[in-house]
Design a protein around this motif. Sequence first.
Motif, PDB file in Angstrom:
ATOM      1  N   ARG A  50     105.825  71.053   5.557  1.00 27.94           N
ATOM      2  CA  ARG A  50     105.329  71.088   3.911  1.00 27.94           C
ATOM      3  C   ARG A  50     105.105  69.834   3.471  1.00 27.94           C
ATOM      4  N   ILE A  54     101.757  68.793   1.589  1.00 26.44           N
ATOM      5  CA  ILE A  54     101.694  68.452   0.179  1.00 26.44           C
ATOM      6  C   ILE A  54     100.953  66.902   0.316  1.00 26.44           C
ATOM      7  N   THR A  60     101.577  72.750  -2.973  1.00 26.69           N
ATOM      8  CA  THR A  60     102.262  72.059  -4.099  1.00 26.69           C
ATOM      9  C   THR A  60     103.675  72.721  -4.129  1.00 26.69           C
ATOM     10  N   LYS A  61     104.692  71.965  -4.605  1.00 26.45           N
ATOM     11  CA  LYS A  61     105.890  72.456  -4.879  1.00 26.45           C
ATOM     12  C   LYS A  61     106.396  72.202  -6.371  1.00 26.45           C
ATOM     13  N   TYR A  70     107.016  76.982  -3.253  1.00 26.88           N
ATOM     14  CA  TYR A  70     105.643  76.433  -2.684  1.00 26.88           C
ATOM     15  C   TYR A  70     104.515  77.277  -3.117  1.00 26.88           C
TER      16      TYR A  70
END
Length: 75
Positions: A50, A54, A60-61, A70
Motif C-alpha cells: 500500500r 501511494i 490514496t488513503k 483506501y
Amino acid sequence: YNNYVLKNQKTNVDKEALLKKVVSIIKNNPGIRASEINRKLGGEHSWNYRSSLIKQGLITKEKDGTAVRYYPTEK
C-alpha cells in the motif's frame, strides 16, 4: 550466485503480482480498509505494498474517524 539471482527474480515477480492484486482489490472495493485488503490477500500483510502504491500515485488513503480507507486514483 545463481540461486540468489533466481530467488530475487522470483521475489520481484511475486511483488509485482501482489502490487497488481492490491490495486485490483482497491479498484473493486473503493474505501476498503487495510484489514479487509489483508483478508482478501489470504492474511498477507499489505502495508509495504500500500505504501509503495501511494508513492506511485496509484492509490490514496483517507482517514475516516479511526479508520483509514483506501481508494484508487484516476491513473
